[in-house]
Design an enzyme around this catalytic site. Structure first.
Site, PDB file in Angstrom:
ATOM      1  N   GLU A 153      35.222  49.096  42.041  1.00 56.31           N
ATOM      2  CA  GLU A 153      35.763  50.052  41.056  1.00 56.31           C
ATOM      3  C   GLU A 153      34.660  50.933  40.479  1.00 56.31           C
ATOM      4  OE1 GLU A 153      38.170  47.690  38.341  1.00 56.31           O
ATOM      5  OE2 GLU A 153      39.845  47.779  39.749  1.00 56.31           O
ATOM      6  N   GLU A 198      43.232  45.074  45.902  1.00 54.55           N
ATOM      7  CA  GLU A 198      43.672  44.364  44.694  1.00 54.55           C
ATOM      8  C   GLU A 198      45.048  44.874  44.315  1.00 54.55           C
ATOM      9  OE1 GLU A 198      41.207  44.274  41.195  1.00 54.55           O
ATOM     10  OE2 GLU A 198      39.374  44.118  42.385  1.00 54.55           O
TER      11      GLU A 198
HETATM   12  C1  BGP Z   1      40.159  44.942  38.310  1.00 52.04           C
HETATM   13  C2  BGP Z   1      38.953  44.139  38.675  1.00 52.04           C
HETATM   14  C3  BGP Z   1      39.170  42.700  38.906  1.00 52.04           C
HETATM   15  C4  BGP Z   1      40.346  42.083  38.202  1.00 52.04           C
HETATM   16  C5  BGP Z   1      41.531  43.000  38.025  1.00 52.04           C
HETATM   17  C6  BGP Z   1      42.600  42.508  37.086  1.00 52.04           C
HETATM   18  O1  BGP Z   1      39.758  45.917  37.419  1.00 52.04           O
HETATM   19  O2  BGP Z   1      38.329  44.659  39.831  1.00 52.04           O
HETATM   20  O3  BGP Z   1      37.951  42.075  38.709  1.00 52.04           O
HETATM   21  O4  BGP Z   1      40.018  41.329  37.146  1.00 52.04           O
HETATM   22  O5  BGP Z   1      41.182  44.276  37.635  1.00 52.04           O
HETATM   23  O6  BGP Z   1      42.237  42.784  35.770  1.00 52.04           O
HETATM   24  P1  BGP Z   1      42.287  41.680  34.631  1.00 52.04           P
HETATM   25  O7  BGP Z   1      41.441  40.587  35.120  1.00 52.04           O
HETATM   26  O8  BGP Z   1      41.750  42.339  33.420  1.00 52.04           O
HETATM   27  O9  BGP Z   1      43.705  41.300  34.492  1.00 52.04           O
END
Ligand code: BGP
Length: 489
Positions: free
Chosen positions: A175, A387
């Site tokens: 990201e 993701e």
């Molecule tokens: C993205 C990241 C992840 C993951 C995901 C979900 O931004 O790459 O690392 O955590 O989001 O977000 P969260 O964990 O805040 O629910």
């Protein structure tokens, strides 16, 4: 039409959110180790020194460091073709600038890749998923110092040489666009290892939303990271020409809240900044024609971009484009709009969508829209969704079962959207859901925000025995993969 035969079905994790063992076998501190937990209403906080009495979610996380064999076997049971994971930079170079790598850290990932091979699972490895060694933040101000480019390349080279025959697919920075999102200091810190000196030396907890930021430093550090990523692509191909090196973008689908042309223009502007700015540099090898407007809107003089840098960016374009997708939001110039949350960002609430308990609006059509936008913008570049998922609280029944139809509904709708895109000819090569096993939330540091098919008995008060169990979604995803995405019932 079915998904292609060699489609990379699987799941995605990050070392810092999963492994725990935060100082074991020579590992150094990395950025997430410095962060305490928050929740949906309260931001995570930072303290410059570890407070031994406090609960740090990433220090033990879900103890994958000692459970990886069991966990990878469970992924294999679901039929994973691909496992996206990160190497924790601070396991390999504990301080980031050590003369030699930490052999025990390298061995841990040897073991992980052995398990993957044993189960015919293709690893997809992120080199930096927020895991910048803490010493690099303190000593070099993260990627603001060009020295960090060299340190990152040295780390990348160590990994490329060591795992040359184990790993084919790599991502440089997770990201990379988060410093450009309205996420407060968390984007600068996670993404760039950038923090103002006063905050680093603070004697009290600072909410991440209140960290001080300087747009000039953010943009310069981000540029340095682009250069590091491009040099990394070149280096990788010189070590193994078969390597596939990708970028990774937190893809935000941004709609105008109303048909007011001012809202349409505002959403276009935000879309360019958040979605296209970084990926144009990494995919096309140059800043977009409107980049000067971005710099001047931030009052930043981009003279730090040299001709030599431009050449490097052109020579180091990525082989494939990957992104995370969770939700969409709206943009408006109308002041009275209700504000909602999303992945590292905020925006106006869309009245047509429902949201998760964390306020992230659920929008599978947005995923189709994103795939089509990307296919139009970068028509010859393979795409991969690395993701996607629903963070939700799960309930363990008395008999130990966990019924999570909400998660299945979310994923089903998104896989259907992918299917439409593939039918339309979008070159999508894979899909890894976020957190196939419960892990620490990056945004809030919570464990109760669960994404997994596999439940882990670990809680926000530090209790739990780390035992693993299969949720209903486990069997469902297994069936989805076995049927190549045809059986979504
Ligand atoms: C993205 C990241 C992840 C993951 C995901 C979900 O931004 O790459 O690392 O955590 O989001 O977000 P969260 O964990 O805040 O629910």
């Amino acid at each position: 039409m079915a998904f292609p035969e060699n489609f990379l079905w699987g799941g995605a994790v990050a070392a810092n959110q999963l492994e725990g063992a935060y100082l074991e076998d020579g590992k150094g501190l990395s950025v997430p180790d410095m962060l305490l937990g928050g929740n949906v209403n309260t931001p995570r906080t930072f303290l410059p020194k570890i407070d031994e009495t406090a609960f740090y979610p990433s220090h033990d996380a879900v103890d994958y460091y000692h459970h990886y064999k069991e966990d990878i076997a469970l992924f294999a049971e679901m039929g994973f073709k691909c496992f996206r994971m990160s190497i924790n930079w601070a396991r390999i170079y504990p301080n980031g600038d050590d003369p030699e790598p930490n052999e025990k850290g390298l061995q841990f990932y040897d073991n992980v890749f052995d398990e993957c091979r044993k189960h015919n699972i293709e690893p997809l490895v992120t080199l930096c998923h927020y895991e910048i060694p803490w010493n690099i933040v303190v000593k070099y101000n993260g990627f603001y110092d060009r020295k960090t480019i060299d340190l990152f390349l040295k780390y990348a080279e160590t990994c490329f040489r060591r795992y040359k025959d184990e790993v084919k697919y790599w991502l440089t920075f997770n990201e990379i666009n988060i410093p450009l999102m309205s996420a407060g200091g968390i984007g600068d810190l996670y993404g760039l290892g950038l923090m103002e000196k006063g905050d680093i030396e603070s004697d009290h907890r600072i909410p991440l939303t209140e960290l001080k930021r300087d747009p000039k430093k953010t943009m310069e550090a981000l540029h340095n990271e682009f250069v590091a990523s491009a040099l990394c692509v070149k280096l990788a191909h010189s070590i193994n020409p078969d390597f596939m090196i990708g970028n990774m973008i937190a893809r935000q689908v941004i709609y105008p809240l109303t048909s007011d042309p001012k809202d349409v223009l505002a959403s276009q502007k935000e879309n360019r900044l958040i979605n296209d700015f970084c990926s144009d540099v990494q995919v096309r090898g140059e800043y977009p024609s409107w980049a000067h407007e971005v710099f001047s809107s931030m009052n930043v003089d981009p003279s730090f971009i040299t001709e030599e840098d431009r050449k490097i960016l052109k020579e180091g374009t990525v082989d494939f484009y990957t992104f995370s997708y969770y939700s969409s939001h709206c943009t408006t110039t109308h002041k009275d709009a209700e504000e909602g949350a999303g992945n590292m960002t905020r925006g106006a609430v869309n009245p047509y969508l429902k949201a998760s308990a964390w306020g992230w609006q659920i929008d599978p059509d947005g995923m189709l829209y994103a795939l089509e936008q990307l296919n139009d913008r970068y028509p010859h570049v393979p795409l991969m969704i690395v993701e996607n998922g629903l963070g939700a609280q799960d309930k363990v029944e008395e008999d130990g079962s966990i019924h999570d139809p909400y998660r299945i509904d979310y994923l089903r709708a998104h896989i259907e959207a992918m299917q439409k895109a593939v039918d339309e000819g979008v070159n999508l090569i894979g899909y890894t859901t976020w957190g196939p096993i419960d892990l620490v939330s990056a945004g809030t540091g919570e464990l109760r925000k669960r994404y997994g098919f596999i439940y882990v008995d670990r809680h926000d008060d530090g209790t739990g025995d780390y035992s693993r169990s299969r949720k209903d979604s486990f069997c469902w995803y297994k069936k989805v993969i076995a049927s190549k995405g045809e059986d979504l019932a």
